[in-house]
Design an enzyme around this catalytic site. Structure first.
Site, PDB file in Angstrom:
ATOM      1  N   HIS A 279       2.050   3.559  -3.203  1.00 48.53           N
ATOM      2  CA  HIS A 279       0.755   3.039  -2.778  1.00 48.53           C
ATOM      3  C   HIS A 279      -0.375   3.633  -3.609  1.00 48.53           C
ATOM      4  O   HIS A 279      -1.288   2.922  -4.049  1.00 48.53           O
ATOM      5  CB  HIS A 279       0.560   3.359  -1.292  1.00 48.53           C
ATOM      6  CG  HIS A 279      -0.722   2.867  -0.720  1.00 48.53           C
ATOM      7  ND1 HIS A 279      -1.372   3.512   0.295  1.00 48.53           N
ATOM      8  CD2 HIS A 279      -1.494   1.797  -1.035  1.00 48.53           C
ATOM      9  CE1 HIS A 279      -2.474   2.853   0.606  1.00 48.53           C
ATOM     10  NE2 HIS A 279      -2.570   1.815  -0.196  1.00 48.53           N
ATOM     11  N   GLU A 282      -0.443   2.140  -7.039  1.00 46.89           N
ATOM     12  CA  GLU A 282      -1.057   0.808  -6.974  1.00 46.89           C
ATOM     13  C   GLU A 282      -2.581   0.902  -7.027  1.00 46.89           C
ATOM     14  O   GLU A 282      -3.238   0.170  -7.774  1.00 46.89           O
ATOM     15  CB  GLU A 282      -0.624   0.117  -5.685  1.00 46.89           C
ATOM     16  CG  GLU A 282      -1.387  -1.164  -5.349  1.00 46.89           C
ATOM     17  CD  GLU A 282      -1.957  -1.136  -3.942  1.00 46.89           C
ATOM     18  OE1 GLU A 282      -3.188  -1.306  -3.795  1.00 46.89           O
ATOM     19  OE2 GLU A 282      -1.178  -0.955  -2.995  1.00 46.89           O
ATOM     20  N   GLU A 352      -9.089   7.628  -5.565  1.00 42.64           N
ATOM     21  CA  GLU A 352      -8.132   6.801  -4.836  1.00 42.64           C
ATOM     22  C   GLU A 352      -7.321   7.616  -3.833  1.00 42.64           C
ATOM     23  O   GLU A 352      -6.884   7.085  -2.813  1.00 42.64           O
ATOM     24  CB  GLU A 352      -7.211   6.075  -5.811  1.00 42.64           C
ATOM     25  CG  GLU A 352      -7.942   5.145  -6.772  1.00 42.64           C
ATOM     26  CD  GLU A 352      -8.941   4.248  -6.059  1.00 42.64           C
ATOM     27  OE1 GLU A 352      -8.629   3.726  -4.963  1.00 42.64           O
ATOM     28  OE2 GLU A 352     -10.052   4.072  -6.589  1.00 42.64           O
TER      29      GLU A 352
END
Length: 816
Positions: A279, A282, A352
C-alpha cells in the site's frame, strides 16, 4: 461470478460512508434501498458488501484536476436490478405502483385509454420510456457489477461483491457505495456486459430456432460441451518483455477512455516484516510521478488502490486535450513512469507514510473489526486472513526507503503487469497497440536466474494463480480446479465474536469452493439454474416476511466468485434481534432445507426462465450503451477468473440455446449441491443426501455484549449470552414437517382482456394545461417532459427516450 444474493431486510438505509472501508466480507449493513419499479412483491432492492477481501483494500486517491486533493478514492455509484417473476406486480391502479410493459401488450396510447376509463379518478400518471432504469439495466441487468439484496430496508452486512448476475426479470434498482475494484464476472453477466452494437442477429435467430427444437440427450450434451464465443471486439496481446494488454473499443461515454495498469502484487505477497508495504509503495509511486502531475488541466482524473492480490493505477481521460492533442500517448507514458520509474524520495516517503497511518486510523471502526473477524475465520489457512492491505502501524512507522525499493524491484516488472484500455479511441486498434508498444516496450524484462551468469534465465512472469494462496475447500475438487496444496476442510464449528458496539445477532455460514470457470454452454447452463434457484429462495423469504411479526431482520444467501480471494464463496446470513435469534435461524433453515429436499415447482421454473429470456432479449437491444469504466471492471474480473467475455447479443444467443433444456430434475440436483452445506450441517458425510455438496468451512456469529429490554420500571441492560455449542445445536435441530412448496398460479395479466378492451373503448380527450410549455413540442423546455391533462382531471406526463428499447414504465400516483 456472483450467482446472486437473496434476502429480505427491514432496516432503514445506511448513510454513504467513507471510501476507506473495512474488509467487506462481513458487513451486511451498508445497503441502499429504493422501491421496486415494477411494484412487485420485491418491495425494495439494495446492494450489499459481500464479506471478502476487497473490503480491506486501502486507497490513495488524487484527482488530477484537483492538485490539492488528498486521501480518498472517489466513490462511484453502482446499480443493480431486482429479480421478480412476471405477473407478480400489484394492482395496476394501486397507489405508488409501477407497471412495466412491452409495447406489444400495452402501448402508451392504450394505457391512456385505460386511465380515461377511471372516471373521476384524482391523481397523475406518467407514461414513457424509463430514462434512469435504461442506464441501470444496461450496466447490470442479467449480469451486474454487484449482486442484489432484496428487501424492505437495510440488510445486515456481508460480501456480495461487484459483478455477477444480479437480476432475472426485475425492474427495480438500488445504489451501492462503490466496491473496491472490479467484481464483474459471472453468471449471465457475460451476456449483459458487452458493447457491440452491430448485432449478431443471425446468430440470435438461429439460437432461437434451436431453442424451439427438441434435442436428444446426445445432441444436448454436444451443445453443452461447445465453448462460448469470445467478445469479437476484445483484443488481448503481450509485449516481448512480458507485459500483457487487453483492449476493448467502447463508445460510451464518447471521446473518453479508461486506462488501468494492474500490477499483480498485493498484501498477500508481503513478508512478515512488510505488512502494509504494498500500500505504501502504491502511494509513493503514484503521487511521486512527475509525468502524472503534467496531466493536470487536461480533464483527466487518476487514482490508485491496493488490494490483497493486486495494485492498480488508473486514469479516466478525454481522447484529446483542449488544443486537439491526442492524450492516449501521454497517459501511457504516465502509467509507465508510475510503475517502472519511481524516485522514492525521502520527503515523498515521509509524506505518504503519514497519509497511510491516517487512513489506518479512519478504518478503525466496529465494521472493520467485524470484517477482520470474518476474514480470519474464513481464511484461517492462508494469508488472506492475516495480510490486510492497510498493514500494521508499528511496522509502517519504522521502514526505511531501502525496504520500499527492494519490494518494488521484486514485484514491479513488465511480466507482472497487465494494461487494460477501454474507450472511444479515435484511432484503429493497430495504432493503439503501437502506442502501447512505444510506451512500455523499452522496459527491460525481469528474468529468473539462468544456469550461469552468461546465460540468462527465462522471463519472470506473474504467478499462475492469483492470489498465490492455498485454500481449505468445502468440497472435493479436481486437481486443476484449485491452487496446488489446497485441501478439503473439515466441517467448521461455531465462532462467536461479541462486542459492546454490536446491536444485532448475525450468523454467517460460509463454504469455500473452487471457481468454476464459465467457458462452455454447459457452464452457462449451471449458472442459469443457480440463478433460478436463488430467485425462488428470494421470493419465498419475502413471503415469510409478510407473515405477522417476522422474527428475522434479514435472511440472505449469496454465491459468488472472488478474483481477490481466488475462490468462490457461498454464504447464508441470518440477522435478527438478539432475543429472537433461534426463531430467525429456524426460518432460514426451513426455507433452505425445503429447496434442498424438494427443489422448485414447475410454475417457478417456467416463470423465472421466461423472465430470464425476456430480460436477456431486452439487454441485447441495449448493446453499445455500457459505460467504459463498467466494461473495464467486468473485463478485469473476468480475466482474473478465466471466464469467457461475451457481448450482450452473444450472451442472449447462448442463453436461448440452453435455457429451455433445463428440467425440474436438473434444478433439484443443483439445489441439493448448492444448499447441502447448510441443510445438512452436523450430519456425517456418509449419511448425507449428496456428500458431494460438501461442508461448512466457517461459521461465525457476531453478537452484542448486552441487550436492553423494556420493563415496567424502565429500560434494563443485561448481558447477552450465547455459546458456540448453542448455535451448533440450533443448526443441527431437525426442522419438523418441512413440506414441498405449493405451486402458485400466477395470472398472465393483471386485467382480463375483455375488461381491458372495454376500458379502451372510451375516447380520451385532453384539455388545456396551466403550465408553460414549448408551443411546438408541448413539452417542458428544461426536462423534455410533455405535460397533458385528461378531461376527467388526470394529469399525464410522459417522455420518450431511447435508453431502454422494448421497455417502458408507467407510474400512477393517487392522492390520499
Amino acid at each position: 461470478m456472483v450467482i446472486g444474493t437473496v434476502g429480505i431486510s427491514t432496516q432503514p438505509p445506511a448513510p454513504c460512508g467513507c471510501a476507506l472501508r473495512a474488509p467487506v466480507r462481513a458487513r451486511r449493513g451498508a445497503s441502499y434501498h429504493q422501491p421496486s419499479s415494477n411494484g412487485s412483491v420485491c418491495k425494495g432492492v439494495s446492494l450489499k458488501l459481500r464479506p471478502d477481501a476487497s473490503a480491506h483494500r486501502s486507497h490513495k486517491s488524487r484527482d488530477l484536476q484537483q492538485p490539492g486533493a488528498v486521501g480518498q478514492e472517489q466513490r462511484r455509484l453502482r446499480f443493480a436490478r431486482a429479480i421478480s417473476a412476471p405477473g407478480q406486480t400489484r394492482s395496476l391502479f394501486a397507489s405508488e405502483d409501477v407497471v412495466r410493459s412491452s409495447p406489444s401488450t400495452m402501448s402508451a396510447k392504450s394505457a391512456l385509454r385505460s386511465v380515461e376509463g377511471i372516471r373521476g379518478a384524482k391523481g397523475s400518471i406518467t407514461v414513457g420510456r424509463h430514462s434512469d432504469s435504461g442506464v441501470r439495466s444496461r450496466l447490470n441487468g442479467l449480469g451486474t457489477s454487484a449482486s442484489v439484496h432484496f428487501g424492505l430496508g437495510r440488510a445486515g452486512a456481508r460480501r456480495s461483491f461487484v459483478g455477477g448476475m444480479a437480476g432475472v426479470s426485475g425492474r427495480g434498482w438500488a445504489i451501492q457505495p462503490p466496491r473496491y475494484g472490479s467484481r464483474g464476472s459471472g453468471l449471465v453477466q457475460r451476456m449483459a456486459r458487452g458493447v457491440r452494437a452491430d448485432a449478431s442477429a443471425e446468430a440470435t435467430a438461429q439460437a432461437g430456432q434451436d431453442a424451439d427444437i427438441a434435442l436428444t440427450p446426445s445432441q444436448l450434451q454436444d451443445i453443452l460441451k461447445q465453448p462460448l464465443d469470445q467478445h469479437p471486439g476484445l483484443k488481448k496481446g503481450s509485449l516481448s518483455n512480458g507485459l500483457r494488454y487487453v483492449i476493448l473499443p467502447n463508445p460510451i461515454p464518447p471521446n473518453r477512455f479508461e486506462a488501468h495498469l494492474e500490477m499483480h502484487v498485493g498484501s498477500v505477497d508481503e513478508r512478515e516484516n512488510e505488512q502494509g508495504v504494498a500500500h505504501l509503495v502504491e502511494h509513493v509511486t503514484f503521487l511521486g510521478s512527475k509525468k502524472r502531475e503534467r496531466m493536470l488541466g487536461t480533464g483527466a482524473r487518476s487514482n490508485a488502490y491496493t488490494d490483497f492480490h493486486h495494485t492498480v493505477f488508473h486514469v479516466h481521460c478525454p481522447v484529446k486535450s483542449s488544443d486537439d492533442k491526442a492524450l492516449l500517448p501521454q497517459v501511457l507514458e504516465a502509467l509507465d513512469d508510475i510503475a517502472f520509474h519511481p524516485a522514492f524520495l525521502a520527503t515523498r516517503i515521509e509524506k505518504e507514510r503519514r497519509a497511510v497511518l491516517a487512513e489506518a486510523q479512519m478504518m478503525n471502526t466496529i465494521e472493520y473489526r467485524v470484517d477482520c473477524q470474518l476474514l480470519q475465520q474464513l481464511h484461517w489457512e492462508n494469508a488472506l486472513g492475516q495480510r490486510f492491505p492497510i498493514g500494521l502501524e508499528e511496522q509502517i512507522k519504522g521502514w526505511e526507503g531501502d525496504l520500499l525499493r527492494e519490494f518494488h524491484e521484486r514485484w514491479y516488472f513488465p511480466g507482472n503487469a497487465t494494461l487494460y484500455l477501454v474507450g472511444d479511441f479515435d484511432c484503429p486498434m493497430e495504432e493503439v497497440e503501437r502506442l502501447v508498444e512505444k510506451a512500455f516496450g523499452a522496459e527491460p524484462p525481469a528474468r529468473l536466474p539462468g544456469p550461469s551468469p552468461e546465460v540468462p534465465g527465462p522471463l519472470k512472469q506473474c504467478h499462475d494463480v492469483r492470489p498465490p494462496v492455498k485454500h481449505a475447500m468445502g468440497a472435493e475438487f479436481l486437481p486443476h480446479e484449485a491452487p496446488a496444496g489446497s485441501t478439503v476442510a473439515p466441517e467448521a464449528g461455531a465462532y462467536v465474536f461479541q462486542h459492546p458496539l454490536l446491536q444485532q445477532f448475525s450468523l454467517s455460514l460460509f463454504q469455500k469452493l473452487p471457481v468454476k470457470q464459465v467457458t462452455t454452454y454447459g457452464d452457462l447452463r449451471r449458472v442459469i439454474m443457480s440463478r433460478i434457484i436463488l430467485s425462488v429462495l428470494q421470493f419465498r423469504v419475502n413471503a415469510r416476511y409478510a407473515e405477522a411479526n417476522p422474527p428475522f431482520t434479514s435472511i440472505e444467501f449469496d454465491h459468488s466468485d472472488s478474483g481477490r480471494e481466488g475462490c468462490a464463496v457461498s454464504t447464508l446470513t441470518v440477522t435478527s434481534e438478539p432475543a429472537r435469534w433461534r426463531e430467525a435461524l429456524r426460518v432460514g433453515m426451513e426455507e433452505v432445507r425445503r429447496l434442498h429436499a424438494y427443489g422448485i415447482t414447475q410454475g417457478e421454473l417456467v416463470r423465472y426462465t421466461v423472465a430470464l429470456l425476456r430480460d436477456s432479449e431486452q439487454l441485447a437491444q441495449q448493446a453499445g450503451s455500457v459505460p467504459s469504466v463498467d466494461n473495464l471492471d467486468f473485463v478485469m474480473e473476468s480475466d482474473a477468473l478465466g471466464h469467457t467475455v461475451m457481448d450482450q447479443e452473444q450472451g442472449h444467443a447462448a442463453l436461448l440455446r440452453v435455457a429451455n433444456s433445463i428440467t425440474l430434475d436438473d434444478v433439484k440436483v443443483m439445489a441439493e449441491e448448492l444448499f447441502a452445506y447448510v441443510a445438512e450441517y452436523g450430519t456425517p458425510l456418509e449419511s448425507r443426501t449428496n456428500p458431494a455438496g460438501g461442508v461448512c468451512t466457517a461459521l461465525v456469529a457476531c453478537v452484542p455484549a448486552t441487550v436492553v429490554t423494556e420493563t415496567a420500571t424502565g429500560a434494563v441492560e443485561a448481558p447477552f449470552n450465547v455459546t458456540a455449542k448453542e448455535i451448533e445445536d440450533a443448526l443441527c435441530e431437525a426442522t419438523a414437517n418441512v413440506e414441498a412448496a405449493s405451486d402458485v398460479d400466477v395470472p398472465d395479466r393483471l386485467i382480463p382482456l375483455d375488461k381491458l378492451e372495454e376500458l379502451m373503448k372510451c375516447n380520451p380527450t385532453f384539455v388545456p394545461v396551466d403550465q408553460v410549455v414549448d408551443p411546438e413540442t408541448g413539452s417542458d423546455a428544461a426536462t423534455g417532459v410533455t405535460l397533458r391533462k385528461l378531461s376527467n382531471g388526470i394529469v399525464v406526463n410522459y417522455r420518450q427516450t431511447e435508453n431502454e428499447p422494448k421497455g417502458a414504465v408507467l407510474r400512477l400516483v393517487a392522492k390520499g
